[in-house]
Design an enzyme around this catalytic site. Structure first.
Site, PDB file in Angstrom:
ATOM      1  N   TYR A 146       0.845  -1.205   0.000  1.00 41.09           N
ATOM      2  CA  TYR A 146       0.000   0.000   0.000  1.00 41.09           C
ATOM      3  C   TYR A 146       0.879   1.254   0.000  1.00 41.09           C
ATOM      4  O   TYR A 146       0.694   2.148  -0.830  1.00 41.09           O
ATOM      5  CB  TYR A 146      -0.898  -0.036   1.237  1.00 41.09           C
ATOM      6  CG  TYR A 146      -1.840   1.130   1.399  1.00 41.09           C
ATOM      7  CD1 TYR A 146      -2.924   1.303   0.541  1.00 41.09           C
ATOM      8  CD2 TYR A 146      -1.671   2.051   2.440  1.00 41.09           C
ATOM      9  CE1 TYR A 146      -3.810   2.361   0.710  1.00 41.09           C
ATOM     10  CE2 TYR A 146      -2.555   3.104   2.624  1.00 41.09           C
ATOM     11  CZ  TYR A 146      -3.623   3.263   1.754  1.00 41.09           C
ATOM     12  OH  TYR A 146      -4.500   4.307   1.933  1.00 41.09           O
ATOM     13  N   ASN A 191     -14.038  -1.493  13.750  1.00 37.04           N
ATOM     14  CA  ASN A 191     -13.921  -2.702  14.581  1.00 37.04           C
ATOM     15  C   ASN A 191     -14.429  -2.439  15.996  1.00 37.04           C
ATOM     16  O   ASN A 191     -15.244  -3.199  16.528  1.00 37.04           O
ATOM     17  CB  ASN A 191     -12.449  -3.133  14.689  1.00 37.04           C
ATOM     18  CG  ASN A 191     -12.101  -4.212  13.688  1.00 37.04           C
ATOM     19  OD1 ASN A 191     -12.871  -4.496  12.780  1.00 37.04           O
ATOM     20  ND2 ASN A 191     -10.934  -4.817  13.851  1.00 37.04           N
ATOM     21  N   GLY A 208      -1.637  -1.175  22.847  1.00 29.43           N
ATOM     22  CA  GLY A 208      -2.569  -0.058  22.636  1.00 29.43           C
ATOM     23  C   GLY A 208      -1.935   1.306  22.846  1.00 29.43           C
ATOM     24  O   GLY A 208      -2.622   2.320  22.851  1.00 29.43           O
ATOM     25  N   GLN A 210       0.173   2.664  20.783  1.00 31.09           N
ATOM     26  CA  GLN A 210       0.381   3.337  19.489  1.00 31.09           C
ATOM     27  C   GLN A 210      -0.699   4.409  19.305  1.00 31.09           C
ATOM     28  O   GLN A 210      -1.828   4.239  19.776  1.00 31.09           O
ATOM     29  CB  GLN A 210       0.388   2.340  18.324  1.00 31.09           C
ATOM     30  CG  GLN A 210      -0.927   1.692  17.962  1.00 31.09           C
ATOM     31  CD  GLN A 210      -1.241   0.437  18.770  1.00 31.09           C
ATOM     32  OE1 GLN A 210      -0.831   0.303  19.916  1.00 31.09           O
ATOM     33  NE2 GLN A 210      -1.999  -0.475  18.188  1.00 31.09           N
ATOM     34  N   THR A 211      -0.326   5.486  18.614  1.00 32.35           N
ATOM     35  CA  THR A 211      -1.272   6.598  18.479  1.00 32.35           C
ATOM     36  C   THR A 211      -1.724   6.788  17.031  1.00 32.35           C
ATOM     37  O   THR A 211      -1.028   6.418  16.098  1.00 32.35           O
ATOM     38  CB  THR A 211      -0.655   7.934  18.957  1.00 32.35           C
ATOM     39  OG1 THR A 211       0.381   8.313  18.042  1.00 32.35           O
ATOM     40  CG2 THR A 211      -0.118   7.825  20.370  1.00 32.35           C
ATOM     41  N   ASP A 272       3.357  -1.838  12.065  1.00 36.73           N
ATOM     42  CA  ASP A 272       2.275  -0.934  12.493  1.00 36.73           C
ATOM     43  C   ASP A 272       2.920   0.363  13.018  1.00 36.73           C
ATOM     44  O   ASP A 272       3.722   0.322  13.955  1.00 36.73           O
ATOM     45  CB  ASP A 272       1.496  -1.632  13.615  1.00 36.73           C
ATOM     46  CG  ASP A 272       0.131  -1.031  13.849  1.00 36.73           C
ATOM     47  OD1 ASP A 272      -0.862  -1.661  13.461  1.00 36.73           O
ATOM     48  OD2 ASP A 272       0.059   0.068  14.433  1.00 36.73           O
ATOM     49  N   ARG A 276       1.295   8.669  14.912  1.00 34.90           N
ATOM     50  CA  ARG A 276       0.893   9.355  13.678  1.00 34.90           C
ATOM     51  C   ARG A 276       0.082  10.594  14.052  1.00 34.90           C
ATOM     52  O   ARG A 276      -0.896  10.510  14.794  1.00 34.90           O
ATOM     53  CB  ARG A 276       0.065   8.437  12.793  1.00 34.90           C
ATOM     54  CG  ARG A 276      -0.334   9.125  11.485  1.00 34.90           C
ATOM     55  CD  ARG A 276      -1.155   8.233  10.612  1.00 34.90           C
ATOM     56  NE  ARG A 276      -0.366   7.155  10.037  1.00 34.90           N
ATOM     57  CZ  ARG A 276      -0.892   6.001   9.642  1.00 34.90           C
ATOM     58  NH1 ARG A 276      -2.168   5.785   9.787  1.00 34.90           N
ATOM     59  NH2 ARG A 276      -0.128   5.079   9.110  1.00 34.90           N
TER      60      ARG A 276
END
Ligand code: NAD
Ligand code: UDP
Length: 313
Positions: A146, A191, A208, A210-211, A272, A276
């Protein structure tokens, strides 16, 4: 009446763009092969004399009758589960599909806007991400299909601009959510909402921490519309800088849905991004744009749409 072609127009963002351009008085041609989109997203536009749908895979030669003023190239799987399942189609639509869209823009003397992504920054080493950051992408990782397709699409777009003088625009879209996202889309917000409304475990990947920084679809559409009509050919970030961890997001959605769900932790997918957040200085200055919809408001609207589609009263 100006005429616009929207590739990927039956998808989540594409269908909201179809609505926007119809509302602004344009003639809209929507092109899609339904690989991740749905006829449901555009059903309300069918029969509108200013709206036309063409079933077509844009990696093949694209034909549109008559004149064309604008092209919005949005066709591409966008959710990680989609592009991991469709790696070659994703690379093809980003490369061959973008080539076809640019060729059409050149032939019709139309202005084209490419839907790029914050994924061009990969797992970023600079935070927040400004447009002049070149990114940290693993070309051979699973997400590379991607990220590299979009990076190639940006390079091809700039080449058509510089070599052929095509009028081009590039938007780097940061995580956007809202009504019409597929119930099984696989991205965090659909989800979590789907799981919470069914009182099932809410699956947070990794710890969890990660932002992400999530933008409501109406704000994004407004930013894209302004960019299309601006003179800016360099990429512009559009997103909401309000950053939060995925654990915080899961808790917020459980609270807003009044759910009994518990949070469970699952493996973090490879590559992942850890953080961000868009730097939107350029969008503010050039487009006089900034997001207006608070996350709580946007999530409440999205939850209402999911409830309707899940027949939950
Ligand atoms: P989506 O999957 O809902 O929409 C993509 C649409 O493109 C679908 O309707 C799909 O059927 C269509 N499509 C895919 N390949 C095609 C092909 N070869 N020919 C014709 N149609 C094809 O995803 P979305 O979230 O609406 O994303 C739309 C665009 O915005 C994508 O280009 C994506 O990369 C970009 N984007 C989205 C986000 C986001 O947060 N939603 C973030 C960054 C970039
Ligand atoms: N994520 C999660 N649980 C899920 C789906 C996603 O914790 O059920 C995480 C995912 O690992 C990522 C973040 O949420 O860290 C955002 O994922 P999404 O697929 O929405 O977008 P992207 O990773 O492309 O930004």
């Amino acid at each position: 009446m100006a005429k616009v072609l929207i590739t990927g127009g039956a998808g989540f963002l594409g269908s909201h763009l179809c609505d926007k351009f119809i509302a602004e008085g344009y003639e809209v041609v929507c092109m899609d092969n339904f690989v991740t989109g749905s006829p449901d997203n555009i059903a309300h536009l069918m029969g509108n004399p200013n709206f036309k749908f063409i079933l077509h895979d844009v990696t093949n030669y694209v034909y549109v009758e008559g004149e064309l003023d604008y092209i919005l190239h949005f066709a591409s799987p966008a959710s990680p589960i989609d592009y991991l399942k469709l790696p070659i189609q994703t690379l093809k639509v980003g490369s061959l599909g973008t080539h076809k869209a640019l060729g059409l823009a050149k032939a019709k003397n139309a202005r084209i806007l490419l839907a790029s992504t914050s994924e061009v920054y990969g797992d970023p080493l600079i935070h927040p991400q400004p447009e002049d950051y070149w990114g940290n992408v693993n070309p051979v990782g699973y997400r590379g299909v991607y990220d590299e397709a979009k990076r190639f699409a940006e390079a091809l777009t700039m080449a058509y601009h510089r070599y052929h003088g095509v009028e081009t625009r590039i938007v780097r879209i940061f995580n956007t959510y809202g009504p019409r996202m597929r119930l099984q889309d696989g991205r965090a917000i659909p989800n979590f909402i789907n799981q919470a409304l069914k009182n099932k475990d809410v699956t947070v990947y990794g710890d969890g921490a990660q932002t992400r920084s999530v933008c409501y679809v109406d704000d994004l559409v407004d930013g894209i519309y302004r960019l299309l009509l601006s003179d800016e050919t360099d990429p512009v970030n559009i997103g909401n800088p309000a950053e939060l961890t995925m654990l915080e997001l899961a808790k917020e959605i459980i609270e807003l849905t009044g759910s009994q769900s518990e949070i469970t932790f699952e493996d973090l997918p490879s590559d992942d991004p850890k953080v961000r957040q868009p730097n939107i200085t350029r969008a503010r200055e050039i487009l006089n744009w900034e997001p207006k919809v608070e996350r709580k408001t946007g999530l409440i609207r999205t939850i209402a749409d999911f409830k309707k589609r899940l027949h939950i009263v």
